[in-house]
Design a protein around this motif. Structure first.
Motif, short mmCIF file in Angstrom:
data_model
loop_
_atom_site.label_atom_id
_atom_site.label_comp_id
_atom_site.label_asym_id
_atom_site.label_seq_id
_atom_site.Cartn_x
_atom_site.Cartn_y
_atom_site.Cartn_z
N GLU A 1 74.00 -123.92 109.30
CA GLU A 1 74.84 -122.84 108.79
C GLU A 1 74.31 -121.52 109.34
OE1 GLU A 1 76.39 -123.08 104.61
OE2 GLU A 1 74.79 -124.56 104.40
N MET A 2 75.22 -120.67 109.80
CA MET A 2 74.78 -119.47 110.50
C MET A 2 75.82 -118.36 110.40
SD MET A 2 73.68 -119.10 114.55
CE MET A 2 73.26 -120.83 114.59
N GLU A 3 75.34 -117.12 110.28
CA GLU A 3 76.19 -115.94 110.45
C GLU A 3 76.23 -115.62 111.94
OE1 GLU A 3 74.90 -112.56 108.25
OE2 GLU A 3 75.85 -113.21 106.40
N LEU A 4 77.40 -115.75 112.55
CA LEU A 4 77.50 -115.57 114.00
C LEU A 4 77.65 -114.12 114.42
CD1 LEU A 4 79.87 -118.42 115.25
CD2 LEU A 4 77.39 -118.30 115.39
N THR A 5 78.53 -113.39 113.72
CA THR A 5 78.86 -112.04 114.17
C THR A 5 79.59 -111.31 113.05
OG1 THR A 5 79.89 -110.78 115.98
CG2 THR A 5 81.09 -112.73 115.19
N SER A 6 80.07 -110.13 113.35
CA SER A 6 80.75 -109.31 112.35
C SER A 6 81.95 -108.61 112.99
CB SER A 6 79.77 -108.26 111.80
OG SER A 6 80.38 -107.45 110.84
N PHE A 7 83.09 -108.71 112.31
CA PHE A 7 84.30 -108.04 112.80
C PHE A 7 84.42 -106.68 112.11
CE2 PHE A 7 85.01 -112.23 114.32
CZ PHE A 7 85.78 -112.08 115.46
N VAL A 8 83.67 -105.74 112.64
CA VAL A 8 83.66 -104.37 112.14
C VAL A 8 84.07 -103.45 113.29
CG1 VAL A 8 81.95 -104.77 110.33
CG2 VAL A 8 81.18 -104.23 112.65
N SER A 9 84.28 -102.20 112.97
CA SER A 9 84.69 -101.25 114.01
C SER A 9 83.56 -101.05 115.03
CB SER A 9 85.05 -99.91 113.38
OG SER A 9 85.19 -98.92 114.39
N PRO A 10 83.83 -101.27 116.32
CA PRO A 10 82.80 -101.02 117.34
C PRO A 10 82.35 -99.57 117.37
CG PRO A 10 84.66 -102.25 118.25
CD PRO A 10 85.08 -101.78 116.89
N LYS A 11 83.19 -98.68 116.85
CA LYS A 11 82.82 -97.27 116.78
C LYS A 11 81.61 -97.08 115.88
CE LYS A 11 84.58 -92.79 115.14
NZ LYS A 11 85.73 -92.10 114.51
N TRP A 12 81.57 -97.84 114.77
CA TRP A 12 80.48 -97.69 113.81
C TRP A 12 79.34 -98.67 114.08
CZ3 TRP A 12 81.01 -93.24 111.82
CH2 TRP A 12 82.27 -92.74 111.51
N VAL A 13 79.67 -99.83 114.60
CA VAL A 13 78.64 -100.85 114.87
C VAL A 13 78.86 -101.39 116.29
CG1 VAL A 13 77.47 -102.91 114.01
CG2 VAL A 13 78.77 -101.48 112.43
N PRO B 1 84.68 -106.75 106.68
CA PRO B 1 84.63 -105.87 105.51
C PRO B 1 85.97 -105.48 104.93
CG PRO B 1 84.31 -104.60 107.49
CD PRO B 1 84.43 -106.03 107.93
N ASN B 2 87.06 -105.70 105.66
CA ASN B 2 88.35 -105.18 105.21
C ASN B 2 89.49 -106.02 105.79
OD1 ASN B 2 88.53 -104.31 107.94
ND2 ASN B 2 87.59 -102.35 107.42
N GLU B 3 90.72 -105.59 105.50
CA GLU B 3 91.88 -106.36 105.92
C GLU B 3 91.95 -106.53 107.43
OE1 GLU B 3 96.70 -106.54 105.00
OE2 GLU B 3 95.56 -104.74 104.49
N ARG B 4 91.71 -105.44 108.16
CA ARG B 4 91.77 -105.53 109.62
C ARG B 4 90.70 -106.47 110.16
NH1 ARG B 4 91.77 -100.42 113.89
NH2 ARG B 4 91.96 -101.68 115.77
N GLY B 5 89.49 -106.36 109.63
CA GLY B 5 88.41 -107.22 110.07
C GLY B 5 88.70 -108.69 109.80
#
Length: 302
Positions: free
Chosen positions: A45-57, A81-85
Motif C-alpha cells: 500500500e502506497m501514496e503515489l502522488t497528489s493532484f494539487v495545483s502545480p502552482k502551489w506544489v 484536496p478538492n473537487e478539481r483534484g
C-alpha cells in the motif's frame, strides 16, 4: 495491555508525503524508479502522488505521469484536496483517494484557507459521490494531538472529527501527529478511544519523528490495537504549514522494530534501503535514519 498483533500493514507515504515539500525538483523517472524499488521491497500500500495545483506544489506537477508510469500493485492512494483534484485523479485512473482536514481551525486556515467546518462542508458531497461510485476513500486527520498554532488538541475534538468522517462512509482514517509532539501516553489513550468507538473502520496511525518519539508512539498504538501505520522511506517529508515539523517516521526503522518483535510486515528492510538509495542524491537534506545508516556502512565495508 492488549496482546500485540502478529501482522502489521505499512502504508508507504514517501513518494507523496515524503517528496511533496522537497525543495529540489525530483525528476519523474527517479520517482517512478523509487516507487518500483519500494514495491520490490514488498510494499503493498502506497501514496503515489497528489493532484494539487502545480502552482502551489510544483513537486506534484507530474501526478498524471506518475499514475501512467507506476505499476499497479496492491492499493495505491493519491491525495486530492478538492473537487478539481478528485476529478483529475479519477481521470488518471485512481480508485483510492485520500482527502485531508486539520482538527484545528488555525492549521486548516494556514493549509487550505478554510475552517475545519468549512472543509467538511466542501468534502461531504465529494466523499458521498466517491463512495457511490465504489472508490476507496482515506481521510487524513492532521493535528490530531498538537497544533503548531493552537497548542495541545483536546482528544474530544479529534474523536468528533473522526466520527464525522465515519458517518460519511470513509474506508480508512489516518490520524496524524503532524508536528511530532505526541507522547506514548497520548497515543495509547487516543487510539484506544478511537478503536473502541469506531471498530468498523480501518484505523491508521501517522507519526512524525520531530522529537524522536515516533517508534515509542507506534509501540503505544500497537498496545491500543492499531495494526496499520504510515511511514516514509528514509524518513522523508515534513509539513510546510507546521513550523519545526521534520520528516515522517522512517519505514526502514519501523519495519526493523516490528520484525524484531516477531510482527510480520511482509517488507524487506534492505529492500527499503535500496529504494532510499534511488532518491537520496536528489533530495536536499542527507538521509541518516538508523537502518539506512547501517546499510550504507555495511556496503562501504563490503
Amino acid at each position: 495491555m492488549l496482546s500485540l498483533p502478529k501482522k502489521v500493514s505499512i502504508i508507504e507515504v514517501g513518494p507523496r508525503d515524503g517528496l511533496q515539500n522537497e525543495k529540489n525538483q525530483v525528476p519523474t523517472d527517479v520517482k517512478l524508479h523509487f516507487i518500483r524499488a519500494l514495491q520490490d521491497a514488498g510494499v503493498g500500500e502506497m501514496e503515489l502522488t497528489s493532484f494539487v495545483s502545480p502552482k502551489w506544489v510544483p513537486q506534484m506537477g507530474d501526478a498524471a505521469d506518475i499514475m501512467a508510469g507506476a505499476k499497479r500493485i496492491g492499493r495505491q492512494f493519491v491525495l486530492a484536496p478538492n473537487e478539481r483534484g478528485i476529478a483529475n485523479a479519477r481521470a488518471a485512473g485512481a480508485d483510492s483517494i485520500a482527502v485531508f482536514v486539520g482538527v484545528t481551525d488555525a492549521f486548516n486556515k494556514k493549509n487550505i484557507n478554510r475552517t475545519t467546518d468549512e472543509s467538511m462542508e466542501q468534502l461531504t458531497p465529494l466523499i458521498q459521490k466517491m463512495k457511490e461510485d465504489g472508490l476507496f476513500v482515506r481521510a487524513c486527520i492532521s493535528t490530531a494531538f498538537h497544533c503548531p498554532f493552537e497548542g495541545p488538541v483536546d482528544p474530544e475534538r479529534t474523536v468528533n472529527l473522526c466520527k464525522r468522517f465515519a458517518r460519511l462512509g470513509v474506508d480508512e482514517l489516518s490520524v496524524a501527529d503532524t508536528i511530532g509532539m505526541a507522547t506514548p501516553q497520548e497515543s495509547e489513550l487516543l487510539f484506544s478511544r478511537l478503536k473502541e468507538e469506531l471498530p468498523d473502520i480501518l484505523m491508521t496511525a501517522h507519526f512524525h519523528d520531530t522529537r524522536k518519539m515516533a517508534l515509542a508512539n507506534i509501540f503505544a498504538s500497537l498496545q491500543a490495537g492499531v495494526d496499520r501505520f504510515d511511514a516514509s522511506a528514509g524518513g522523508l517529508g515534513g509539513c510546510p504549514f507546521a513550523p519545526g515539523a521534520t520528516g515522517n517516521v522512517a519505514t526502514e526503522d519501523v519495519v526493523n522494530m516490528l520484525e524484531r518483535m516477531d510482527i510480520d510486515t511482509g517488507i524487506s528492510v534492505e529492500g527499503i534501503c535500496r529504494a532510499v538509495d534511488v532518491v537520496a542524491s536528489h533530495v536536499s537534506r542527507p538521509i541518516s535514519t538508523g537502518m539506512y545508516t547501517l546499510y550504507k556502512n555495511a556496503h562501504r565495508i563490503g
